[in-house]
Scaffold this active site. Structure first.
Site, mmCIF file in Angstrom:
data_model
loop_
_atom_site.group_PDB
_atom_site.id
_atom_site.type_symbol
_atom_site.label_atom_id
_atom_site.label_comp_id
_atom_site.label_asym_id
_atom_site.label_seq_id
_atom_site.Cartn_x
_atom_site.Cartn_y
_atom_site.Cartn_z
ATOM 1 N N MET A 1 0.848 -1.195 0.000
ATOM 2 C CA MET A 1 0.000 0.000 0.000
ATOM 3 C C MET A 1 0.890 1.254 0.000
ATOM 4 O O MET A 1 0.410 2.358 0.252
ATOM 5 C CB MET A 1 -0.942 -0.006 1.197
ATOM 6 C CG MET A 1 -1.885 -1.225 1.195
ATOM 7 S SD MET A 1 -3.490 -0.928 1.961
ATOM 8 C CE MET A 1 -2.992 -0.476 3.620
ATOM 9 N N TYR B 1 4.037 4.012 0.898
ATOM 10 C CA TYR B 1 4.700 4.632 2.049
ATOM 11 C C TYR B 1 5.734 3.645 2.573
ATOM 12 O O TYR B 1 5.701 3.211 3.735
ATOM 13 C CB TYR B 1 3.700 5.058 3.127
ATOM 14 C CG TYR B 1 4.169 6.323 3.805
ATOM 15 C CD1 TYR B 1 4.102 7.545 3.137
ATOM 16 C CD2 TYR B 1 4.734 6.311 5.081
ATOM 17 C CE1 TYR B 1 4.577 8.705 3.721
ATOM 18 C CE2 TYR B 1 5.198 7.464 5.678
ATOM 19 C CZ TYR B 1 5.120 8.651 5.000
ATOM 20 O OH TYR B 1 5.603 9.794 5.577
ATOM 21 N N LEU B 2 6.655 3.316 1.682
ATOM 22 C CA LEU B 2 7.564 2.184 1.868
ATOM 23 C C LEU B 2 8.526 2.397 3.025
ATOM 24 O O LEU B 2 8.979 3.513 3.279
ATOM 25 C CB LEU B 2 8.361 1.964 0.578
ATOM 26 C CG LEU B 2 7.522 1.712 -0.677
ATOM 27 C CD1 LEU B 2 8.436 1.536 -1.890
ATOM 28 C CD2 LEU B 2 6.604 0.508 -0.515
ATOM 29 N N HIS B 3 8.815 1.291 3.696
ATOM 30 C CA HIS B 3 9.838 1.277 4.740
ATOM 31 C C HIS B 3 10.730 0.057 4.516
ATOM 32 O O HIS B 3 10.530 -0.693 3.538
ATOM 33 C CB HIS B 3 9.200 1.300 6.125
ATOM 34 C CG HIS B 3 8.145 0.249 6.344
ATOM 35 N ND1 HIS B 3 8.407 -1.101 6.259
ATOM 36 C CD2 HIS B 3 6.818 0.359 6.609
ATOM 37 C CE1 HIS B 3 7.301 -1.775 6.495
ATOM 38 N NE2 HIS B 3 6.314 -0.922 6.690
ATOM 39 N N HIS C 1 9.114 -3.339 3.605
ATOM 40 C CA HIS C 1 8.800 -3.546 2.182
ATOM 41 C C HIS C 1 10.062 -3.834 1.376
ATOM 42 O O HIS C 1 10.084 -4.700 0.503
ATOM 43 C CB HIS C 1 8.134 -2.291 1.593
ATOM 44 C CG HIS C 1 6.866 -1.879 2.255
ATOM 45 N ND1 HIS C 1 6.769 -0.773 3.069
ATOM 46 C CD2 HIS C 1 5.613 -2.422 2.221
ATOM 47 C CE1 HIS C 1 5.518 -0.642 3.500
ATOM 48 N NE2 HIS C 1 4.808 -1.627 3.014
ATOM 49 N N GLY D 1 5.029 -9.757 4.139
ATOM 50 C CA GLY D 1 5.752 -9.659 5.399
ATOM 51 C C GLY D 1 4.980 -10.307 6.542
ATOM 52 O O GLY D 1 3.749 -10.241 6.601
ATOM 53 N N ASP E 1 2.151 -8.883 9.202
ATOM 54 C CA ASP E 1 0.759 -9.245 8.979
ATOM 55 C C ASP E 1 0.689 -10.769 8.835
ATOM 56 O O ASP E 1 0.376 -11.290 7.769
ATOM 57 C CB ASP E 1 0.232 -8.537 7.733
ATOM 58 C CG ASP E 1 0.351 -7.026 7.853
ATOM 59 O OD1 ASP E 1 -0.316 -6.449 8.726
ATOM 60 O OD2 ASP E 1 1.144 -6.424 7.106
ATOM 61 N N SER F 1 3.887 1.407 8.109
ATOM 62 C CA SER F 1 3.600 2.736 7.540
ATOM 63 C C SER F 1 2.820 3.577 8.536
ATOM 64 O O SER F 1 2.857 4.803 8.490
ATOM 65 C CB SER F 1 2.807 2.590 6.242
ATOM 66 O OG SER F 1 3.518 1.775 5.332
ATOM 67 N N ARG F 2 2.085 2.920 9.422
ATOM 68 C CA ARG F 2 1.259 3.663 10.381
ATOM 69 C C ARG F 2 2.081 4.238 11.544
ATOM 70 O O ARG F 2 1.559 5.028 12.331
ATOM 71 C CB ARG F 2 0.136 2.770 10.930
ATOM 72 C CG ARG F 2 -0.929 2.443 9.889
ATOM 73 C CD ARG F 2 -2.126 1.720 10.487
ATOM 74 N NE ARG F 2 -3.244 1.630 9.546
ATOM 75 C CZ ARG F 2 -3.529 0.571 8.798
ATOM 76 N NH1 ARG F 2 -2.773 -0.506 8.866
ATOM 77 N NH2 ARG F 2 -4.565 0.584 7.962
#
EC number: 6.3.2.1
Lengths: 283, 283
Positions: free
Chosen positions: A28, A30-32, A35, A145, A148, A184-185
């Site tokens: 979704m 807003y990569l970190h 990801h 990942g 989740d 991302s949150r």
């Protein structure tokens, strides 16, 4: 790296590579680093790496954070390219759902606990969009990942039941150096919330240690320990703390040698964080 | 023609042909000229023609005819080979459902009328198995007969919503010379039932003629005419008579120029027959 916005363009783009191994990293955005670890793994195992960035409305409930979910395509594109993505698919909502969808892929049982219980319809949204992405990209391998972990279990169930010709690759959780699972949150958190949120990984690591030492006889005792540990932080509002079999996500009474997940979902302010540890037996 | 019984064997068999156009004719076997007309069309349009024969338990209700559904593989194989099928896929129930499936593909709205209303769960069984077959065979084109016009509409909706990379080809109903729509279930009929069952096509053809002549103002008048015509046969027990838009299957009040279906389901003894006509405007 080529960016495509339409299904048709992506299909045409991928056509010459159909004889090669295609890996898909659905995100979704807003990569970190979480990801990017998926991309790295895909890069090692596949000839072609496709990343999708799509904030899927179908998997958000009416009271959830669809509108404020963080988005930054230029930043994401730069990170994806640097990590080795060949093709970035970034469709609009209209492209993915030109008409209201009448079709859903529904997985039962494994979706009915943990986040599935807290977020009705969430996993039907996930499986439906992942099924669509699988049909659009037609990957040989797809990377998810384990933060989740339930999502991984649900997608593995879907792939098995519907005979998708795809290997699901589950990748370990990536954490900040202090233990916070990347999400991302996390950008939603105030400095104080960020500090107190450390209790999630601390509680889970301590639970894993206790399980390794055979400290508890029942799942209820594990849950009680994790819950009490998290409750030491005043801003933490627990959604769930559960110890279940993994990947079947069945309830456990007495602890045995079977693989287990200890999973938590906790609110800090309006921000809901999830984390988990897998325990596959005493080491 | 090669016959395969396992998913893995079929996938290996089809591997060398992935660059060619593959057509799939999914059937429940006990082949008749309707099925063979699908093969003929596929043979014209595809390099490779795959037929599946699988009596899918998932699409039968508990009181329905799963156990007595007619089966004859040697006869089917001979007919399929003669018609030009390259690969016949004939899996066991255990091969298709090694564990109880937790995943279903569910299409809403278009499944909630006609046979969907009479046979709860039927279309979820159909879409789920067709989704599985699509993933197993990965055809470019899939062929379905319009006797099951609602099934065609449902599968087209599923393919569109889930972005299956597959063209659905709908083929005309094949009838006996006296008008009876071909169906594997026709073997159930006694001679007297077989004779009275002719009223279905007679009523539908008369309705099509009346529609062409502008004889009626409302769908209700059409339904009334068809119902009265069918009821002239004492053995006919009507399940439904409906006039709807096609392929959206929405109710109609006043008749307009939009494409319509007049569809019927009628019992003769324990045997439930369906038939329909499509009306696309005055000729």
């Amino acid at each position: 790296m080529k960016i495509t916005h339409t299904i048709e363009e992506l299909r045409q783009t991928l056509k010459p590579y159909r004889q090669q191994t295609v890996g898909l990293v659905p995100t979704m955005g807003y990569l970190h680093e979480g990801h990017l670890s998926l991309v790295k793994r895909a890069r090692q195992e596949c000839d072609i790496v496709v990343m999708s960035i799509f904030v899927n409305p179908l998997q958000f409930g009416p009271q959830e954070d669809l509108d404020r979910y963080p988005r930054d395509l230029p930043r994401d594109a730069a990170l994806a390219e640097k990590a080795g993505v060949d093709f970035l698919f970034h469709p609009t909502v209209e492209e993915m759902y030109p008409t209201p969808t009448h079709t859903q892929i529904i997985v039962s049982e494994v979706t009915e606990v943990l986040c599935g219980a807290s977020r009705p319809g969430h996993f039907a949204g996930v499986t439906t969009v992942v099924g669509k992405l699988f049909h659009i990209v037609m990957p040989d391998r797809a990377y998810f990942g384990l933060k989740d972990a339930q999502q991984v279990a649900v997608i593995e169930q879907m792939v098995q039941d519907l005979n998708f010709p795809i290997t699901v690759v589950a990748c370990d959780i990536v954490r900040e150096s202090d233990g916070l699972a990347l999400s991302s949150r996390n950008v939603y958190l105030s400095p104080e919330e960020r500090k107190q949120a450390l209790i999630l990984s601390q509680a889970l690591f301590a639970a894993k240690e206790g399980l390794g030492q055979g400290r508890w006889k029942t799942a209820q005792e594990v849950n009680h320990f994790v819950r009490k540990t998290i409750e030491t932080q005043p801003l933490a509002v627990i959604d769930y703390v559960e110890t279940l079999t993994y990947p079947t996500l069945q309830p456990i009474d007495q602890l045995t040698d079977q693989p287990m997940i200890v999973a938590v979902a906790v609110y800090f302010g309006r921000t809901r964080l999830i984390d988990n540890i897998l325990f596959v037996g005493r080491e």
